[in-house]
Design a protein around this motif. Structure first.
Motif, short mmCIF file in Angstrom:
data_model
loop_
_atom_site.label_atom_id
_atom_site.label_comp_id
_atom_site.label_asym_id
_atom_site.label_seq_id
_atom_site.Cartn_x
_atom_site.Cartn_y
_atom_site.Cartn_z
N THR A 1 0.81 -1.22 0.00
CA THR A 1 0.00 0.00 0.00
C THR A 1 0.85 1.27 0.00
O THR A 1 0.32 2.35 -0.22
N LEU A 2 2.15 1.14 0.24
CA LEU A 2 3.02 2.32 0.28
C LEU A 2 3.27 2.84 -1.12
O LEU A 2 3.43 2.08 -2.08
N SER A 3 3.34 4.17 -1.25
CA SER A 3 3.61 4.80 -2.54
C SER A 3 5.10 4.66 -2.88
O SER A 3 5.93 4.40 -2.00
N GLY A 4 5.43 4.90 -4.13
CA GLY A 4 6.83 4.88 -4.56
C GLY A 4 7.66 5.90 -3.79
O GLY A 4 8.80 5.64 -3.43
N ARG A 5 7.08 7.06 -3.53
CA ARG A 5 7.79 8.11 -2.79
C ARG A 5 8.04 7.67 -1.35
O ARG A 5 9.13 7.89 -0.80
N GLU A 6 7.05 7.03 -0.72
CA GLU A 6 7.24 6.55 0.65
C GLU A 6 8.32 5.47 0.70
O GLU A 6 9.17 5.47 1.59
N LEU A 7 8.31 4.57 -0.28
CA LEU A 7 9.32 3.52 -0.33
C LEU A 7 10.71 4.11 -0.51
O LEU A 7 11.67 3.66 0.12
N GLU A 8 10.82 5.12 -1.35
CA GLU A 8 12.11 5.78 -1.56
C GLU A 8 12.59 6.45 -0.27
O GLU A 8 13.77 6.35 0.10
N ARG A 9 11.69 7.11 0.44
CA ARG A 9 12.05 7.77 1.70
C ARG A 9 12.51 6.74 2.73
O ARG A 9 13.50 6.97 3.44
N ILE A 10 11.80 5.63 2.82
CA ILE A 10 12.18 4.59 3.78
C ILE A 10 13.54 4.00 3.41
O ILE A 10 14.42 3.87 4.26
N GLY A 11 13.72 3.66 2.13
CA GLY A 11 15.00 3.10 1.68
C GLY A 11 16.16 4.04 1.93
O GLY A 11 17.22 3.63 2.42
N THR A 12 15.96 5.31 1.64
CA THR A 12 17.00 6.30 1.86
C THR A 12 17.31 6.46 3.34
O THR A 12 18.48 6.50 3.75
N ALA A 13 16.27 6.53 4.17
CA ALA A 13 16.48 6.69 5.61
C ALA A 13 17.18 5.48 6.21
O ALA A 13 18.09 5.63 7.04
N VAL A 14 16.78 4.28 5.79
CA VAL A 14 17.42 3.07 6.33
C VAL A 14 18.91 3.06 5.97
O VAL A 14 19.77 2.82 6.82
N THR A 15 19.24 3.31 4.71
CA THR A 15 20.65 3.27 4.32
C THR A 15 21.44 4.42 4.94
O THR A 15 22.58 4.23 5.37
N ARG A 16 20.85 5.60 5.03
CA ARG A 16 21.54 6.75 5.61
C ARG A 16 21.83 6.53 7.10
O ARG A 16 22.96 6.68 7.56
N TYR A 17 20.81 6.18 7.86
CA TYR A 17 20.99 6.09 9.31
C TYR A 17 21.68 4.81 9.74
O TYR A 17 22.36 4.80 10.75
N SER A 18 21.54 3.75 8.96
CA SER A 18 22.32 2.54 9.31
C SER A 18 23.81 2.83 9.14
O SER A 18 24.63 2.42 9.96
N ALA A 19 24.17 3.58 8.11
CA ALA A 19 25.57 3.95 7.91
C ALA A 19 26.03 4.91 9.00
O ALA A 19 27.12 4.76 9.57
N LYS A 20 25.19 5.89 9.31
CA LYS A 20 25.56 6.90 10.31
C LYS A 20 25.84 6.26 11.67
O LYS A 20 26.78 6.67 12.36
N TYR A 21 25.06 5.26 12.03
CA TYR A 21 25.22 4.63 13.35
C TYR A 21 25.91 3.27 13.28
O TYR A 21 25.89 2.50 14.22
N GLN A 22 26.54 3.00 12.14
CA GLN A 22 27.36 1.80 11.93
C GLN A 22 26.57 0.51 12.19
O GLN A 22 27.03 -0.40 12.86
N LEU A 23 25.37 0.45 11.60
CA LEU A 23 24.52 -0.73 11.65
C LEU A 23 24.41 -1.28 10.24
O LEU A 23 24.55 -0.54 9.26
N GLU A 24 24.15 -2.55 10.11
CA GLU A 24 23.93 -3.13 8.80
C GLU A 24 22.50 -2.81 8.36
O GLU A 24 21.56 -2.99 9.14
N PRO A 25 22.31 -2.33 7.13
CA PRO A 25 20.95 -2.01 6.66
C PRO A 25 20.02 -3.21 6.72
O PRO A 25 18.82 -3.06 6.92
N GLU A 26 20.58 -4.42 6.56
CA GLU A 26 19.76 -5.63 6.66
C GLU A 26 19.15 -5.75 8.05
O GLU A 26 17.99 -6.12 8.20
#
Length: 162
Positions: free
Chosen positions: A54-79
């Motif tokens: 049910t999520l829009s393409g824009r919501e999916l992009e925001r989630i994907g970007t936030a997960v990769t950005r903040y996992s890197a920032k806090y040294q966590l694996e995006p998985e």
């Protein structure tokens, strides 16, 4: 465990198999903002989209970007961040638990307040940012297995059932 969650976990596992084992982080990885793993923004978006169509393409992009950005920032694996997000909220940004936990990462307001983050707990970016801070802090304090368990069971860690 629901079929959707099993399917999502199978997708994550297949990405790891296809892309090979994760490389151990080097000293430069730890000090940079490069992701520690190979899961990319579009991979995260695809996994989240499969769990919640049910999520829009824009919501999916925001989630994907936030997960990769903040996992890197806090040294966590995006998985790991993606898996916690799926278990906690079923990929529903609007999720709210009966105890008051909010958003994709199901952050309790009492856990978020001391972090002094911009935005509110309901926005995709601030929720994932807060969740990653808490998860990284737990892992540093308790080690990986108990740190992940503490994300859900805090303050009463109940083993590796999570």
């Amino acid at each position: 465990m629901t079929r959707a969650r099993v399917a999502v976990l199978a997708m994550i596992a297949s990405l790891l198999v296809v892309r090979g084992p994760l490389d151990a982080p080097t000293a430069s990885d730890v000090t940079s903002v490069m992701p520690l793993a190979r899961l990319r923004t579009d991979d995260v978006a695809r996994i989240i989209g499969a769990a919640n169509p049910t999520l829009s393409g824009r919501e999916l992009e925001r989630i994907g970007t936030a997960v990769t950005r903040y996992s890197a920032k806090y040294q966590l694996e995006p998985e790991l961040v993606t898996a916690v997000l799926l278990v906690e909220s079923g990929a529903r940004p609007w999720a709210r638990s009966p105890q008051g936990a909010m958003g994709l990462m199901q952050v309790m307001p009492s856990m978020r307040e001391p972090l002094a983050l911009a935005g509110n707990s309901a926005t995709i970016e601030s929720n994932i940012d807060a969740g990653c801070i808490i998860l990284a802090r737990n892992i540093r304090q308790f080690g990986e297995a108990n740190g992940v368990s503490a994300y859900f069971w805090w303050p009463d860690i109940r083993g590796d059932g999570y």
